[in-house]
Design a protein around this motif. Structure first.
Motif, PDB file in Angstrom:
ATOM      1  N   PRO A 133      10.488   8.286   1.946  1.00  0.00           N
ATOM      2  CA  PRO A 133      10.200   6.870   1.617  1.00  0.00           C
ATOM      3  C   PRO A 133      10.822   5.886   2.609  1.00  0.00           C
ATOM      4  CG  PRO A 133      11.737   7.856   0.021  1.00  0.00           C
ATOM      5  CD  PRO A 133      11.212   8.973   0.865  1.00  0.00           C
ATOM      6  N   ASP A 134      12.006   6.193   3.127  1.00  0.00           N
ATOM      7  CA  ASP A 134      12.641   5.245   4.055  1.00  0.00           C
ATOM      8  C   ASP A 134      11.841   5.123   5.348  1.00  0.00           C
ATOM      9  OD1 ASP A 134      14.530   5.055   2.118  1.00  0.00           O
ATOM     10  OD2 ASP A 134      16.048   6.275   3.150  1.00  0.00           O
ATOM     11  N   VAL A 135      11.427   6.289   5.876  1.00  0.00           N
ATOM     12  CA  VAL A 135      10.589   6.283   7.078  1.00  0.00           C
ATOM     13  C   VAL A 135       9.305   5.501   6.792  1.00  0.00           C
ATOM     14  CG1 VAL A 135       9.243   7.738   8.659  1.00  0.00           C
ATOM     15  CG2 VAL A 135      11.490   8.526   7.856  1.00  0.00           C
ATOM     16  N   ALA A 136       8.695   5.791   5.635  1.00  0.00           N
ATOM     17  CA  ALA A 136       7.398   5.189   5.305  1.00  0.00           C
ATOM     18  C   ALA A 136       7.504   3.671   5.203  1.00  0.00           C
ATOM     19  CB  ALA A 136       6.884   5.780   3.988  1.00  0.00           C
ATOM     20  N   LEU A 137       8.510   3.189   4.494  1.00  0.00           N
ATOM     21  CA  LEU A 137       8.611   1.740   4.294  1.00  0.00           C
ATOM     22  C   LEU A 137       8.932   1.018   5.607  1.00  0.00           C
ATOM     23  CD1 LEU A 137      10.344   1.778   0.811  1.00  0.00           C
ATOM     24  CD2 LEU A 137       8.033   0.921   1.324  1.00  0.00           C
ATOM     25  N   LYS A 138       9.710   1.680   6.457  1.00  0.00           N
ATOM     26  CA  LYS A 138      10.009   1.102   7.773  1.00  0.00           C
ATOM     27  C   LYS A 138       8.741   1.027   8.630  1.00  0.00           C
ATOM     28  CE  LYS A 138      12.473   0.458  11.747  1.00  0.00           C
ATOM     29  NZ  LYS A 138      11.333   0.334  12.643  1.00  0.00           N
ATOM     30  N   GLN A 139       7.982   2.140   8.634  1.00  0.00           N
ATOM     31  CA  GLN A 139       6.733   2.149   9.407  1.00  0.00           C
ATOM     32  C   GLN A 139       5.758   1.105   8.855  1.00  0.00           C
ATOM     33  OE1 GLN A 139       5.767   6.321   8.875  1.00  0.00           O
ATOM     34  NE2 GLN A 139       6.232   6.792  11.026  1.00  0.00           N
ATOM     35  N   ALA A 140       5.708   0.979   7.522  1.00  0.00           N
ATOM     36  CA  ALA A 140       4.789   0.015   6.898  1.00  0.00           C
ATOM     37  C   ALA A 140       5.181  -1.415   7.262  1.00  0.00           C
ATOM     38  CB  ALA A 140       4.781   0.206   5.381  1.00  0.00           C
ATOM     39  N   LEU A 182       0.839  -1.203   0.000  1.00  0.00           N
ATOM     40  CA  LEU A 182       0.000   0.000   0.000  1.00  0.00           C
ATOM     41  C   LEU A 182       0.877   1.258   0.000  1.00  0.00           C
ATOM     42  CD1 LEU A 182      -2.932   1.134   0.264  1.00  0.00           C
ATOM     43  CD2 LEU A 182      -2.655   0.991   2.753  1.00  0.00           C
ATOM     44  N   THR A 183       1.912   1.235   0.813  1.00  0.00           N
ATOM     45  CA  THR A 183       2.821   2.382   0.899  1.00  0.00           C
ATOM     46  C   THR A 183       3.594   2.561  -0.409  1.00  0.00           C
ATOM     47  OG1 THR A 183       3.025   2.204   3.284  1.00  0.00           O
ATOM     48  CG2 THR A 183       4.831   3.291   2.136  1.00  0.00           C
ATOM     49  N   GLN A 184       4.086   1.435  -0.960  1.00  0.00           N
ATOM     50  CA  GLN A 184       4.847   1.518  -2.213  1.00  0.00           C
ATOM     51  C   GLN A 184       3.984   2.078  -3.343  1.00  0.00           C
ATOM     52  OE1 GLN A 184       8.292   0.889  -2.379  1.00  0.00           O
ATOM     53  NE2 GLN A 184       7.902   2.053  -4.267  1.00  0.00           N
ATOM     54  N   ALA A 185       2.699   1.699  -3.370  1.00  0.00           N
ATOM     55  CA  ALA A 185       1.800   2.219  -4.405  1.00  0.00           C
ATOM     56  C   ALA A 185       1.716   3.743  -4.314  1.00  0.00           C
ATOM     57  CB  ALA A 185       0.417   1.593  -4.258  1.00  0.00           C
ATOM     58  N   HIS A 186       1.705   4.243  -3.085  1.00  0.00           N
ATOM     59  CA  HIS A 186       1.634   5.698  -2.912  1.00  0.00           C
ATOM     60  C   HIS A 186       2.964   6.374  -3.258  1.00  0.00           C
ATOM     61  CE1 HIS A 186      -2.143   4.731  -0.858  1.00  0.00           C
ATOM     62  NE2 HIS A 186      -2.486   5.946  -1.214  1.00  0.00           N
ATOM     63  N   LEU A 187       4.069   5.737  -2.886  1.00  0.00           N
ATOM     64  CA  LEU A 187       5.380   6.309  -3.242  1.00  0.00           C
ATOM     65  C   LEU A 187       5.520   6.382  -4.762  1.00  0.00           C
ATOM     66  CD1 LEU A 187       7.594   4.467  -0.579  1.00  0.00           C
ATOM     67  CD2 LEU A 187       6.926   6.889  -0.555  1.00  0.00           C
ATOM     68  N   ASP A 188       5.014   5.362  -5.462  1.00  0.00           N
ATOM     69  CA  ASP A 188       5.060   5.369  -6.930  1.00  0.00           C
ATOM     70  C   ASP A 188       4.192   6.499  -7.494  1.00  0.00           C
ATOM     71  OD1 ASP A 188       6.673   3.161  -6.685  1.00  0.00           O
ATOM     72  OD2 ASP A 188       5.128   1.690  -7.244  1.00  0.00           O
ATOM     73  N   ALA A 189       3.018   6.664  -6.903  1.00  0.00           N
ATOM     74  CA  ALA A 189       2.122   7.731  -7.367  1.00  0.00           C
ATOM     75  C   ALA A 189       2.765   9.097  -7.143  1.00  0.00           C
ATOM     76  CB  ALA A 189       0.777   7.644  -6.638  1.00  0.00           C
ATOM     77  N   MET A 190       3.449   9.252  -5.998  1.00  0.00           N
ATOM     78  CA  MET A 190       4.131  10.525  -5.704  1.00  0.00           C
ATOM     79  C   MET A 190       5.205  10.805  -6.747  1.00  0.00           C
ATOM     80  SD  MET A 190       4.371   9.859  -1.599  1.00  0.00           S
ATOM     81  CE  MET A 190       5.801  10.859  -1.263  1.00  0.00           C
ATOM     82  N   ALA A 191       5.939   9.753  -7.128  1.00  0.00           N
ATOM     83  CA  ALA A 191       7.018   9.924  -8.102  1.00  0.00           C
ATOM     84  C   ALA A 191       6.464  10.363  -9.454  1.00  0.00           C
ATOM     85  CB  ALA A 191       7.804   8.613  -8.238  1.00  0.00           C
TER      86      ALA A 191
END
Lengths: 494, 95
Positions: free
Chosen positions: A48-55, A26-35
């Motif tokens: 992204p590093d914080v996000a993927l760690k939290q996810a 779910l997080t990666q999908a959003h990071l891709d959309a942001m890019a």
């Protein structure tokens, strides 16, 4: 299946619990959309590093069945909230390089409940603006801006402000929700401009600790989401008593989502006659009438009310808010954090730092504030504005003897283009004509998408409530949302 | 009443913002537009009205006078441009 970025927060929580997808996916999908949506300039910093760690932590909790209220939901954080170890700028040059050694109470509560931070969202400098054009990091572009066939913008629309990055990110499906702050309309007006939901809670409901201060007697944090239910879920995590904010109120936080029953039979809805302002477009008036009809059809009773001091709210605000800002922003002096521009002595170092560090609108407001607080003018301007503020608050107290909530348009127009309304500060200030009174009186206010303008741009309706009665405000907003039906997606995602 | 260039220069000094002389005229114009607009507050009858300083009616809370935080000077000065031995440094003030 719905794209992961198009889910509501409620549906994403269900999908995560049912193991249909992971928090990391779910997080990666959003990071891709942001890019893919950098052209909107919604984020100042991506994490992204914080996000993927939290996810990943969220996924571990789901695996053990120990998930929390917002576990694994990717959110954007307005860059006015201090985030420990992550640059916080308030979109100002003067906070260059500032990395807070602490976490704001509101974000710490979101993280306590498992939320994932995608990054820090763009805003007007120090939250001063209604179009997100005063940011040191450049304007945010609304995802509703039209494009030609080659994919170039033919007109760049503002997302509203000051929470313009939050509004653009949520509308463009770059985040499931975002935090905002609202001093004079900075959650509700951008929510209206991009077709999302935003609620400014009652003053004192959410802690202001760790949020960069603009006008301390007016500032409130709140959620910006795509549905009323999501706003209810997110607000429950953000709200609550905090001993670190002396104006935080020690009241239990209700289960707001449980209040969305759809049952508003017998509710009295105040319609303030003073909100029919000169020059208001007919389509705004029509939308307002439509809103009244929807609530009537659901069993509520419209009541005409009077808020006689409405027209004085904006001028009172433009004394009180700059006065508080001039005091709050005195701390940016080049000594303890952020930018320092040297001078021949200490005083010149202050003056050089603040001249280079603050943008034009911030300087204008600091100077207005300094003037109205200066010897000889304090009584005539500042004290007078505080007395007018008391009369505005009294208008609402009287109105709530006759009604339970108040329905108004959120803003007097749909979104406008970047560069328009730039020459005249007062034309820009008028964007907040319907939202400012709730800040002056400290009341909760919600903007909910209710339709489109003739140009095909979103328009919102505003529901105001009694102090600490966010539950009823959300309930009424939910009824409007259901009656309005599904709203079209912004062109950039559809 | 109108703000002239000299008044704007004085406000800028009070606010500790350097404003070049060449910008004073335009800034005076902008500030005057706003100050003339807020003059309409004069129409409101505020006799016997208490100024509203806070929307929260509650009295400020008290707590025991005890140290509850601190003990990390290096974090406090971490963001300073110029910090020496856990102190903030500024240009020399005393001759």
């Amino acid at each position: 299946m719905t794209k992961l970025t198009h889910l509501t927060m409620a549906d994403a929580l269900a999908g995560l619990a049912a193991k249909e997808f992971t928090a990391v996916e779910l997080t990666q999908a959003h990071l891709d959309a942001m890019a893919a949506a950098k052209e909107l300039n919604a984020f100042i910093v991506e994490t992204p590093d914080v996000a993927l760690k939290q996810a990943a932590d969220s996924d571990a909790r789901y695996a053990k069945g120990e998930q929390r209220a917002l576990d694994g939901l990717p959110l954007g954080i307005k860059d006015l909230f201090c985030t420990e170890g992550v640059q916080t700028t308030a979109a100002s040059h003067i906070l260059d390089g500032f990395v807070p050694p602490y976490e704001s109470t509101v974000t710490s509560q979101l993280f306590r409940d498992g939320a994932v931070m995608l990054g820090k969202l763009n805003l007007d400098e120090f939250a001063m603006g209604s179009a997100n054009i005063t940011s040191h990091y450049g304007p945010v572009i609304s995802p509703w801006s039209p494009k030609d066939e080659a994919g170039n913008f033919t007109r760049k629309l503002v997302p509203g402000g000051s929470s313009g990055g939050s509004a653009a990110a949520v509308a463009a499906r770059l985040a499931l929700g975002a935090t905002g702050t609202d001093t004079g309309g900075s959650i509700r007006q951008p929510a209206s401009f991009v077709g999302i939901v935003g609620i400014k809670p009652t003053y004192g409901r959410c802690s202001r600790w760790g949020i960069v201060a603009f006008a301390s007697s007016l500032d409130q944090a709140g959620p910006m989401t795509r549905t009323v239910k999501d706003a209810a879920l997110m607000l429950r995590s953000m709200a609550g008593y905090d001993p670190k904010d002396s104006t935080s109120i020690d009241l239990p936080v209700p289960d707001y989502a449980a209040a969305l029953t759809g049952d508003i039979r017998g509710l009295r809805v105040g319609i303030p006659k003073e909100y029919r302002v000169d020059g208001m477009p007919a389509e705004i008036e029509k939308l307002w009438q439509q809103g009244i009809e929807w609530l009537k059809a659901a069993g509520a009773t419209p009541v005409e009310i009077s808020l006689p001091h409405t027209k004085y709210a904006l001028p009172a605000y433009y004394i009180v808010a700059p006065a508080e800002a001039s005091s709050n922003l005195a701390r940016y002096d080049g000594v303890r954090f952020g930018l320092r521009v040297e001078g021949k002595d200490l005083k010149e170092m202050y003056e050089n730092t603040r001249a280079e560090g603050f943008g034009a609108e911030v300087k204008r407001r600091i100077m207005i504030g300094t003037y109205v607080l200066s010897a000889g003018y304090y009584d005539a301007y500042y004290l007078k504005a505080q007395k007018v503020r008391a009369r505005i608050a009294e208008d609402f107290t009287k109105a709530y003897e006759q009604c339970d909530v108040i329905l108004t348009p959120t803003a007097p127009s749909a979104a406008f283009g970047i560069g328009e309304k730039m020459d005249d500060p007062i034309a820009m200030y008028l964007n907040d004509v319907f939202t400012v009174p709730a800040n002056l009186a400290g009341l909760p206010g919600l903007s909910v998408p209710a339709g489109l303008s003739g140009e095909g741009l979103p328009l919102g309706l505003q529901v105001l409530g009694r102090p600490f009665d966010e539950a009823t405000v959300l309930k009424v907003g939910h009824v409007i949302e259901q009656a309005a039906g599904p709203q079209p997606l912004p062109p950039i995602v559809s | 009443m109108s703000l002239d260039k000299a008044t704007v220069a004085k406000i800028a000094h009070l606010a500790r913002i350097k404003v070049p002389d060449s910008d004073l005229e335009q800034l005076a114009g902008e500030l005057n537009t706003i100050m003339h607009w807020v003059e309409m507050l004069g129409e409101v009858d505020t006799q016997n009205v208490e100024p509203m300083t806070s929307v929260v009616a509650a009295n400020l809370r008290r707590r025991p006078d005890a140290v509850t935080d601190g003990g990390y000077p290096e974090k406090v000065v971490a963001n300073a441009t110029d910090a020496t031995e856990n102190f903030f440094s500024v240009p020399k003030v005393v001759e």
